[in-house]
Motif scaffolding. Structure first.
Motif, PDB file in Angstrom:
ATOM      1  N   VAL A 124       0.843  -1.192   0.000  1.00  0.00           N
ATOM      2  CA  VAL A 124       0.000   0.000   0.000  1.00  0.00           C
ATOM      3  C   VAL A 124       0.879   1.243   0.000  1.00  0.00           C
ATOM      4  O   VAL A 124       1.709   1.423   0.908  1.00  0.00           O
ATOM      5  N   PRO A 125       0.759   2.137  -0.980  1.00  0.00           N
ATOM      6  CA  PRO A 125       1.611   3.329  -1.029  1.00  0.00           C
ATOM      7  C   PRO A 125       1.188   4.388  -0.011  1.00  0.00           C
ATOM      8  O   PRO A 125       0.067   4.391   0.494  1.00  0.00           O
ATOM      9  N   LEU A 126       2.109   5.292   0.265  1.00  0.00           N
ATOM     10  CA  LEU A 126       1.861   6.374   1.210  1.00  0.00           C
ATOM     11  C   LEU A 126       0.619   7.180   0.833  1.00  0.00           C
ATOM     12  O   LEU A 126      -0.132   7.638   1.701  1.00  0.00           O
ATOM     13  N   GLN A 127       0.381   7.319  -0.462  1.00  0.00           N
ATOM     14  CA  GLN A 127      -0.712   8.163  -0.930  1.00  0.00           C
ATOM     15  C   GLN A 127      -2.095   7.614  -0.562  1.00  0.00           C
ATOM     16  O   GLN A 127      -3.095   8.332  -0.637  1.00  0.00           O
ATOM     17  N   ILE A 128      -2.165   6.358  -0.146  1.00  0.00           N
ATOM     18  CA  ILE A 128      -3.440   5.767   0.273  1.00  0.00           C
ATOM     19  C   ILE A 128      -3.856   6.282   1.648  1.00  0.00           C
ATOM     20  O   ILE A 128      -5.031   6.258   2.005  1.00  0.00           O
ATOM     21  N   MET A 129      -2.910   6.762   2.408  1.00  0.00           N
ATOM     22  CA  MET A 129      -3.232   7.252   3.752  1.00  0.00           C
ATOM     23  C   MET A 129      -4.166   8.464   3.637  1.00  0.00           C
ATOM     24  O   MET A 129      -3.841   9.441   2.960  1.00  0.00           O
ATOM     25  N   GLN A 130      -5.314   8.384   4.288  1.00  0.00           N
ATOM     26  CA  GLN A 130      -6.361   9.389   4.137  1.00  0.00           C
ATOM     27  C   GLN A 130      -6.275  10.528   5.145  1.00  0.00           C
ATOM     28  O   GLN A 130      -6.967  11.534   5.016  1.00  0.00           O
ATOM     29  N   ALA A 131      -5.472  10.379   6.190  1.00  0.00           N
ATOM     30  CA  ALA A 131      -5.298  11.474   7.134  1.00  0.00           C
ATOM     31  C   ALA A 131      -4.585  12.632   6.435  1.00  0.00           C
ATOM     32  O   ALA A 131      -3.890  12.446   5.429  1.00  0.00           O
ATOM     33  N   ASN A 132      -4.775  13.814   6.950  1.00  0.00           N
ATOM     34  CA  ASN A 132      -4.080  14.979   6.428  1.00  0.00           C
ATOM     35  C   ASN A 132      -2.648  14.953   6.948  1.00  0.00           C
ATOM     36  O   ASN A 132      -2.405  15.096   8.153  1.00  0.00           O
ATOM     37  N   LEU A 133      -1.683  14.735   6.062  1.00  0.00           N
ATOM     38  CA  LEU A 133      -0.278  14.631   6.439  1.00  0.00           C
ATOM     39  C   LEU A 133       0.483  15.856   5.943  1.00  0.00           C
ATOM     40  O   LEU A 133       0.529  16.126   4.741  1.00  0.00           O
ATOM     41  N   ASN A 134       1.063  16.591   6.870  1.00  0.00           N
ATOM     42  CA  ASN A 134       1.887  17.745   6.528  1.00  0.00           C
ATOM     43  C   ASN A 134       3.332  17.450   6.905  1.00  0.00           C
ATOM     44  O   ASN A 134       3.625  17.155   8.064  1.00  0.00           O
ATOM     45  N   PHE A 135       4.228  17.516   5.922  1.00  0.00           N
ATOM     46  CA  PHE A 135       5.628  17.172   6.154  1.00  0.00           C
ATOM     47  C   PHE A 135       6.467  18.441   6.323  1.00  0.00           C
ATOM     48  O   PHE A 135       6.288  19.425   5.604  1.00  0.00           O
ATOM     49  N   HIS A 136       7.386  18.389   7.287  1.00  0.00           N
ATOM     50  CA  HIS A 136       8.228  19.535   7.608  1.00  0.00           C
ATOM     51  C   HIS A 136       9.696  19.106   7.614  1.00  0.00           C
ATOM     52  O   HIS A 136      10.075  18.198   8.362  1.00  0.00           O
ATOM     53  N   ASP A 137      10.510  19.733   6.801  1.00  0.00           N
ATOM     54  CA  ASP A 137      11.950  19.493   6.816  1.00  0.00           C
ATOM     55  C   ASP A 137      12.565  20.389   7.885  1.00  0.00           C
ATOM     56  O   ASP A 137      12.357  21.605   7.879  1.00  0.00           O
ATOM     57  N   ILE A 138      13.314  19.773   8.801  1.00  0.00           N
ATOM     58  CA  ILE A 138      13.912  20.545   9.875  1.00  0.00           C
ATOM     59  C   ILE A 138      15.422  20.580   9.701  1.00  0.00           C
ATOM     60  O   ILE A 138      16.020  19.721   9.047  1.00  0.00           O
ATOM     61  N   LYS A 139      16.030  21.573  10.310  1.00  0.00           N
ATOM     62  CA  LYS A 139      17.486  21.711  10.291  1.00  0.00           C
ATOM     63  C   LYS A 139      17.984  21.637  11.720  1.00  0.00           C
ATOM     64  O   LYS A 139      17.610  22.465  12.554  1.00  0.00           O
ATOM     65  N   PRO A 140      18.793  20.633  12.051  1.00  0.00           N
ATOM     66  CA  PRO A 140      19.301  20.524  13.423  1.00  0.00           C
ATOM     67  C   PRO A 140      19.965  21.816  13.870  1.00  0.00           C
ATOM     68  O   PRO A 140      20.733  22.431  13.135  1.00  0.00           O
ATOM     69  N   GLY A 141      19.637  22.227  15.091  1.00  0.00           N
ATOM     70  CA  GLY A 141      20.133  23.481  15.617  1.00  0.00           C
ATOM     71  C   GLY A 141      19.095  24.572  15.614  1.00  0.00           C
ATOM     72  O   GLY A 141      19.216  25.560  16.348  1.00  0.00           O
ATOM     73  N   GLN A 142      18.047  24.387  14.803  1.00  0.00           N
ATOM     74  CA  GLN A 142      16.981  25.370  14.746  1.00  0.00           C
ATOM     75  C   GLN A 142      15.782  24.867  15.550  1.00  0.00           C
ATOM     76  O   GLN A 142      15.379  23.709  15.413  1.00  0.00           O
ATOM     77  N   PRO A 143      15.166  25.712  16.380  1.00  0.00           N
ATOM     78  CA  PRO A 143      14.042  25.283  17.212  1.00  0.00           C
ATOM     79  C   PRO A 143      12.749  25.174  16.413  1.00  0.00           C
ATOM     80  O   PRO A 143      12.603  25.771  15.342  1.00  0.00           O
ATOM     81  N   ILE A 144      11.826  24.413  16.973  1.00  0.00           N
ATOM     82  CA  ILE A 144      10.488  24.249  16.404  1.00  0.00           C
ATOM     83  C   ILE A 144       9.500  24.753  17.450  1.00  0.00           C
ATOM     84  O   ILE A 144       9.611  24.413  18.627  1.00  0.00           O
ATOM     85  N   HIS A 145       8.539  25.550  17.027  1.00  0.00           N
ATOM     86  CA  HIS A 145       7.572  26.114  17.964  1.00  0.00           C
ATOM     87  C   HIS A 145       6.172  25.595  17.640  1.00  0.00           C
ATOM     88  O   HIS A 145       5.722  25.677  16.492  1.00  0.00           O
ATOM     89  N   ILE A 146       5.513  25.048  18.635  1.00  0.00           N
ATOM     90  CA  ILE A 146       4.129  24.602  18.515  1.00  0.00           C
ATOM     91  C   ILE A 146       3.356  25.256  19.653  1.00  0.00           C
ATOM     92  O   ILE A 146       3.462  24.825  20.807  1.00  0.00           O
ATOM     93  N   ASN A 147       2.642  26.333  19.339  1.00  0.00           N
ATOM     94  CA  ASN A 147       2.005  27.137  20.381  1.00  0.00           C
ATOM     95  C   ASN A 147       3.053  27.565  21.407  1.00  0.00           C
ATOM     96  O   ASN A 147       4.055  28.154  21.066  1.00  0.00           O
ATOM     97  N   ASP A 148       2.860  27.227  22.682  1.00  0.00           N
ATOM     98  CA  ASP A 148       3.821  27.633  23.716  1.00  0.00           C
ATOM     99  C   ASP A 148       4.857  26.547  24.013  1.00  0.00           C
ATOM    100  O   ASP A 148       5.576  26.623  25.007  1.00  0.00           O
ATOM    101  N   ILE A 149       4.956  25.546  23.146  1.00  0.00           N
ATOM    102  CA  ILE A 149       5.962  24.496  23.261  1.00  0.00           C
ATOM    103  C   ILE A 149       7.148  24.847  22.365  1.00  0.00           C
ATOM    104  O   ILE A 149       6.969  25.199  21.196  1.00  0.00           O
TER     105      ILE A 149
END
Length: 298
Positions: A124-149
């Protein structure tokens, strides 16, 4: 603020490294490969997608629709082999943000998850997954902010590269460090920085020092560390609780019992990662709840 929105908890769904290790010899600690869930201020953060992710997914089915953030340390198979079996990812209405660093060959985390699910490896390919999937490329050393986290990141010493994560929320911190090899003459500055004064440090302790330096079968250069090095890091970083993690598949329950006893003597705040174990962050850290390991074993 509701009870859930005021919590910072860490739960272990997969604690074994390299390959799933089911059987009577791993019942107490579990046999699933890496997956750790953090519930932080009402947000669900998931670290790595080993076979433990499948078990986590099954537990989430009654709670749908759900939203979550999935962070991959790297794409070695034991850290992503549960993703194709993550049932909530196939259900429309669910929403997942997926994070990972670009690999040395230039591939993104989306490309690597996609390639894992291509024929002939998976039907089964990834494209069959029906959930909304958002992909994010991160760079080590840079922070990620999710609301107050705030999630801090740093590179780890592992073949093919890997990323360590520190989750900060309302003065509490939990650090996820797996698949890293210590240096022979110094502490890893990246890990020391991520681990500083943390409430919880989850650390790759695949081997013992004796195994790592074995004359007949040394593990030097394999990309993993030891529980003794974990203790050194925990002391230097002044963490409250050290979690011995990423257990070698050859280490049975009795062996891990012995490691746990030795580690606790060297660092009283040391505990062994077990599937189903839940830790509470903020204030004093304690085992707030434990589930029968057999329920979660690989």
């Amino acid at each position: 603020m509701s009870r859930i929105e005021n919590q910072f908890t860490v739960q272990f769904w997969g604690v074994r490294g390299s390959i799933p290790s089911p059987g009577s010899h791993t019942l107490r600690y579990g046999g699933n490969t890496p997956c750790v869930e953090m519930q932080v201020g009402g947000k669900r953060l998931i670290f790595d997608g080993g076979t433990g992710l499948h078990v986590l997914g099954q537990s989430l089915l009654p709670q749908m629709p759900i939203e979550g953030h999935i962070f991959f340390t790297h794409s070695h198979w034991d850290h992503m082999q549960g993703f194709p079996f993550f049932v909530p990812g196939f259900v429309k209405g669910n929403h997942f943000h997926i994070y990972g660093a670009i690999a040395p060959d230039g591939s993104t985390i989306e490309q690597r998850l996609n390639d894992q699910m291509l024929h002939p490896n998976f039907p089964v390919p990834l494209q069959i997954m029906q959930a909304n999937l958002n992909f994010h490329d991160i760079k080590p050393g840079q922070p990620i902010h999710i609301n107050d986290i705030t999630i801090e990141t740093a590179s780890l010493n592992h073949p093919g590269e890997a990323v360590g994560y520190r989750v900060n929320w309302h003065g509490g911190a939990a650090v996820y460090i797996t698949d890293t090899e210590h240096f022979p003459d110094r502490l890893d500055e990246n890990i020391l920085w991520l681990s500083r004064n943390a409430d919880i440090l989850i650390y790759d302790s695949t081997y013992t020092d004796e195994e790592y330096h074995s004359p007949s079968s040394p593990k030097i250069g394999w990309g993993h560390s030891t529980w003794q090095e974990a203790v050194k890091m925990a002391k230097a970083a002044k963490v409250k609780t050290l979690v011995i993690y990423h257990h070698d598949p050859a280490h049975n329950d009795d062996f891990l019992d012995c490691v746990g006893e030795q580690a606790a003597k060297e660092f009283p705040g040391a505990v062994m990662a077990r599937e189903g174990m839940r830790l509470q962050v903020l204030g004093s850290v304690s085992l707030s709840e434990s589930f029968p390991i057999s329920k979660f074993s690989g």
